[in-house]
Motif scaffolding. Structure first.
Motif, PDB file in Angstrom:
ATOM      1  N   ARG A  88      50.227  17.349  24.744  1.00 44.59           N
ATOM      2  CA  ARG A  88      51.638  17.487  24.409  1.00 44.59           C
ATOM      3  C   ARG A  88      52.169  16.132  24.313  1.00 44.59           C
ATOM      4  NH1 ARG A  88      51.437  22.437  23.783  1.00 44.59           N
ATOM      5  NH2 ARG A  88      51.104  23.886  25.530  1.00 44.59           N
ATOM      6  N   PRO A  89      53.381  16.154  23.387  1.00 47.38           N
ATOM      7  CA  PRO A  89      54.089  14.797  23.404  1.00 47.38           C
ATOM      8  C   PRO A  89      54.179  14.039  24.553  1.00 47.38           C
ATOM      9  CG  PRO A  89      54.896  16.221  21.558  1.00 47.38           C
ATOM     10  CD  PRO A  89      53.958  16.898  22.465  1.00 47.38           C
ATOM     11  N   GLY A  90      53.977  12.822  24.557  1.00 46.49           N
ATOM     12  CA  GLY A  90      54.493  12.082  26.162  1.00 46.49           C
ATOM     13  C   GLY A  90      53.198  12.130  26.882  1.00 46.49           C
ATOM     14  N   ASN A  91      51.972  12.788  26.695  1.00 46.92           N
ATOM     15  CA  ASN A  91      51.060  12.715  27.364  1.00 46.92           C
ATOM     16  C   ASN A  91      50.207  11.570  27.090  1.00 46.92           C
ATOM     17  OD1 ASN A  91      51.303  15.332  28.406  1.00 46.92           O
ATOM     18  ND2 ASN A  91      49.630  16.243  27.619  1.00 46.92           N
ATOM     19  N   ASN A  92      49.265  10.941  28.231  1.00 50.08           N
ATOM     20  CA  ASN A  92      48.233   9.611  28.162  1.00 50.08           C
ATOM     21  C   ASN A  92      47.049  10.220  27.283  1.00 50.08           C
ATOM     22  OD1 ASN A  92      50.077   7.778  29.115  1.00 50.08           O
ATOM     23  ND2 ASN A  92      49.576   8.532  31.229  1.00 50.08           N
ATOM     24  N   ILE A  93      46.638   9.444  26.306  1.00 43.93           N
ATOM     25  CA  ILE A  93      45.492   9.718  25.809  1.00 43.93           C
ATOM     26  C   ILE A  93      44.347   9.111  26.354  1.00 43.93           C
ATOM     27  CG2 ILE A  93      44.074   9.131  23.770  1.00 43.93           C
ATOM     28  CD1 ILE A  93      46.429  11.064  23.059  1.00 43.93           C
ATOM     29  N   ASP A  94      43.064   9.753  26.852  1.00 44.19           N
ATOM     30  CA  ASP A  94      41.972   9.424  27.526  1.00 44.19           C
ATOM     31  C   ASP A  94      41.303   8.406  26.498  1.00 44.19           C
ATOM     32  OD1 ASP A  94      39.447   8.879  28.548  1.00 44.19           O
ATOM     33  OD2 ASP A  94      38.956  11.188  28.934  1.00 44.19           O
ATOM     34  N   GLU A  95      41.333   7.261  26.957  1.00 42.67           N
ATOM     35  CA  GLU A  95      40.724   6.129  26.058  1.00 42.67           C
ATOM     36  C   GLU A  95      39.274   6.231  25.864  1.00 42.67           C
ATOM     37  OE1 GLU A  95      42.046   3.187  25.218  1.00 42.67           O
ATOM     38  OE2 GLU A  95      44.028   3.627  25.584  1.00 42.67           O
ATOM     39  N   ASN A  96      38.425   7.094  26.716  1.00 42.78           N
ATOM     40  CA  ASN A  96      36.981   7.386  26.485  1.00 42.78           C
ATOM     41  C   ASN A  96      36.914   8.208  25.077  1.00 42.78           C
ATOM     42  OD1 ASN A  96      36.220   5.924  28.445  1.00 42.78           O
ATOM     43  ND2 ASN A  96      36.727   7.585  29.971  1.00 42.78           N
ATOM     44  N   LEU A  97      37.827   9.083  24.679  1.00 37.00           N
ATOM     45  CA  LEU A  97      37.671   9.784  23.564  1.00 37.00           C
ATOM     46  C   LEU A  97      38.159   9.400  22.399  1.00 37.00           C
ATOM     47  CD1 LEU A  97      39.495  12.894  25.032  1.00 37.00           C
ATOM     48  CD2 LEU A  97      36.853  12.727  24.839  1.00 37.00           C
ATOM     49  N   ILE A  98      38.537   7.903  22.286  1.00 37.83           N
ATOM     50  CA  ILE A  98      38.906   7.171  21.087  1.00 37.83           C
ATOM     51  C   ILE A  98      37.525   6.846  20.274  1.00 37.83           C
ATOM     52  CG2 ILE A  98      40.357   5.377  20.105  1.00 37.83           C
ATOM     53  CD1 ILE A  98      42.300   5.772  22.466  1.00 37.83           C
ATOM     54  N   GLU A  99      37.373   7.110  19.142  1.00 34.51           N
ATOM     55  CA  GLU A  99      36.378   6.695  18.394  1.00 34.51           C
ATOM     56  C   GLU A  99      36.778   5.592  17.544  1.00 34.51           C
ATOM     57  OE1 GLU A  99      34.480   9.949  16.602  1.00 34.51           O
ATOM     58  OE2 GLU A  99      34.133  11.011  18.526  1.00 34.51           O
TER      59      GLU A  99
ATOM     60  N   LEU B 229      44.718   7.575  15.788  1.00 34.87           N
ATOM     61  CA  LEU B 229      43.709   7.527  16.679  1.00 34.87           C
ATOM     62  C   LEU B 229      42.780   8.628  16.364  1.00 34.87           C
ATOM     63  CD1 LEU B 229      45.212   7.146  20.496  1.00 34.87           C
ATOM     64  CD2 LEU B 229      44.112   5.259  18.987  1.00 34.87           C
ATOM     65  N   MET B 230      41.694   8.217  16.384  1.00 29.86           N
ATOM     66  CA  MET B 230      40.506   9.401  15.617  1.00 29.86           C
ATOM     67  C   MET B 230      39.709   9.573  16.896  1.00 29.86           C
ATOM     68  SD  MET B 230      40.253   8.753  11.620  1.00 29.86           S
ATOM     69  CE  MET B 230      38.885   9.949  11.756  1.00 29.86           C
ATOM     70  N   GLY B 231      39.068  10.835  17.175  1.00 30.65           N
ATOM     71  CA  GLY B 231      38.044  11.044  18.118  1.00 30.65           C
ATOM     72  C   GLY B 231      37.994  12.422  18.305  1.00 30.65           C
ATOM     73  N   ARG B 232      36.690  13.078  18.708  1.00 25.72           N
ATOM     74  CA  ARG B 232      36.658  14.406  18.880  1.00 25.72           C
ATOM     75  C   ARG B 232      37.471  14.859  20.327  1.00 25.72           C
ATOM     76  NH1 ARG B 232      31.276  17.682  18.642  1.00 25.72           N
ATOM     77  NH2 ARG B 232      32.061  19.956  19.756  1.00 25.72           N
ATOM     78  N   GLY B 233      38.235  15.553  20.255  1.00 33.66           N
ATOM     79  CA  GLY B 233      39.032  16.270  21.208  1.00 33.66           C
ATOM     80  C   GLY B 233      40.325  15.632  21.684  1.00 33.66           C
ATOM     81  N   LEU B 234      40.624  14.572  20.812  1.00 32.42           N
ATOM     82  CA  LEU B 234      41.893  13.904  21.276  1.00 32.42           C
ATOM     83  C   LEU B 234      43.090  14.626  21.445  1.00 32.42           C
ATOM     84  CD1 LEU B 234      41.806  10.679  19.152  1.00 32.42           C
ATOM     85  CD2 LEU B 234      41.829  10.555  21.488  1.00 32.42           C
ATOM     86  N   GLY B 235      43.312  15.463  20.622  1.00 39.10           N
ATOM     87  CA  GLY B 235      44.662  16.415  20.462  1.00 39.10           C
ATOM     88  C   GLY B 235      44.492  17.856  21.479  1.00 39.10           C
ATOM     89  N   PHE B 236      43.133  17.826  22.100  1.00 37.89           N
ATOM     90  CA  PHE B 236      43.070  19.169  22.753  1.00 37.89           C
ATOM     91  C   PHE B 236      44.004  19.041  23.977  1.00 37.89           C
ATOM     92  CE2 PHE B 236      40.533  21.742  25.543  1.00 37.89           C
ATOM     93  CZ  PHE B 236      40.540  22.929  25.148  1.00 37.89           C
ATOM     94  N   LYS B 237      44.493  20.383  24.100  1.00 41.85           N
ATOM     95  CA  LYS B 237      45.582  20.405  25.091  1.00 41.85           C
ATOM     96  C   LYS B 237      46.467  19.237  25.562  1.00 41.85           C
ATOM     97  CE  LYS B 237      42.785  23.906  27.508  1.00 41.85           C
ATOM     98  NZ  LYS B 237      42.224  24.462  28.739  1.00 41.85           N
TER      99      LYS B 237
END
Length: 99
Positions: A28-39, A18-26
């Motif tokens: 941790r492994p196991g966290n859910n990704i905010d779909e709105n950040l995915i570019e 997945l690529m997008g601005r802020g995807l990895g910000f804060k």
């Protein structure tokens, strides 16, 4: 703008990038990704006998290589008025890395 790459698993337990601005910000492994950040979303299918996985493929490719490949393909889309498959970014990034 900074681009982050995140390697994760989809609902079928397949590795995806997945690529997008802020995807990895804060995150941790196991966290859910905010779909709105995915570019952009990339996936590679591989058979069980292949040694390479997405993470191994990308372990040597820098974010700069991915950024350049994305810019090249975006330019091609504009010039030729067509849509290029997102999966081509990974292939082109790999070629750029090997130069």
């Amino acid at each position: 703008m900074k681009i982050f790459k995140v390697i994760t698993l989809d609902q079928n337990n397949q590795e995806i990038i997945l690529m997008g601005r802020g995807l990895g910000f804060k995150q941790r492994p196991g966290n859910n990704i905010d779909e709105n950040l995915i570019e952009k979303r990339f996936s590679l299918s591989s058979s069980d006998n292949e040694e390479s996985s997405v993470s191994q493929l990308l372990s040597n490719i820098s974010l700069e290589d991915i950024r350049v490949a994305t810019q090249i393909l975006n330019y091609a889309e504009d010039i030729f008025n067509t849509k290029v498959s997102d999966s081509k970014v990974i292939a082109l990034s790999d070629h750029i890395h090997k130069l």
